[in-house]
Design a protein around this motif. Structure first.
Motif: not given
Length: 103
Positions: A82-103
């Motif tokens: 399956n495809l995934f898209v993950i977004r991290l904040n610039s400090n390397g933490d998952f961006d919890t405002g994106f999708a399901n807690n960054g993933t």
């Protein structure tokens, strides 16, 4: 440490910090280096972000220095990738405002 037998991609953030990510290997590891080449210890866990059970294919830096990663993961219940898209904040933490807690 960077493994010599893997392929990597390199991206540069707006502050000229350098991101290096391995491709098609799990865990995905993203390393960040300062402009002088030293490891940026303020990024993720002492300069390295590990993302398990993911085979990454590409990475980009947004204008706000958030990091977007795409790739695939294996779903054992459906026996498919399956495809995934993950977004991290610039400090390397998952961006919890994106999708399901960054993933």
């Amino acid at each position: 440490d960077l493994a010599p037998n893997l392929d990597y991609i390199i991206r540069v953030q707006s502050d000229d910090k350098i991101l290096v990510m391995n491709l098609n290997y799990s865990p995905t590891r993203i390393y960040r280096f300062n402009t002088d080449g030293s490891t940026d210890l303020t990024f993720a866990d002492n300069g390295v972000k590990e993302i398990y059970s993911r085979y990454s294919h590409d990475m980009l830096c947004q204008t706000d220095d958030k990091i977007v990663i795409t790739g695939k993961w294996y779903n054992y219940s459906s026996d498919n990738y399956n495809l995934f898209v993950i977004r991290l904040n610039s400090n390397g933490d998952f961006d919890t405002g994106f999708a399901n807690n960054g993933t």
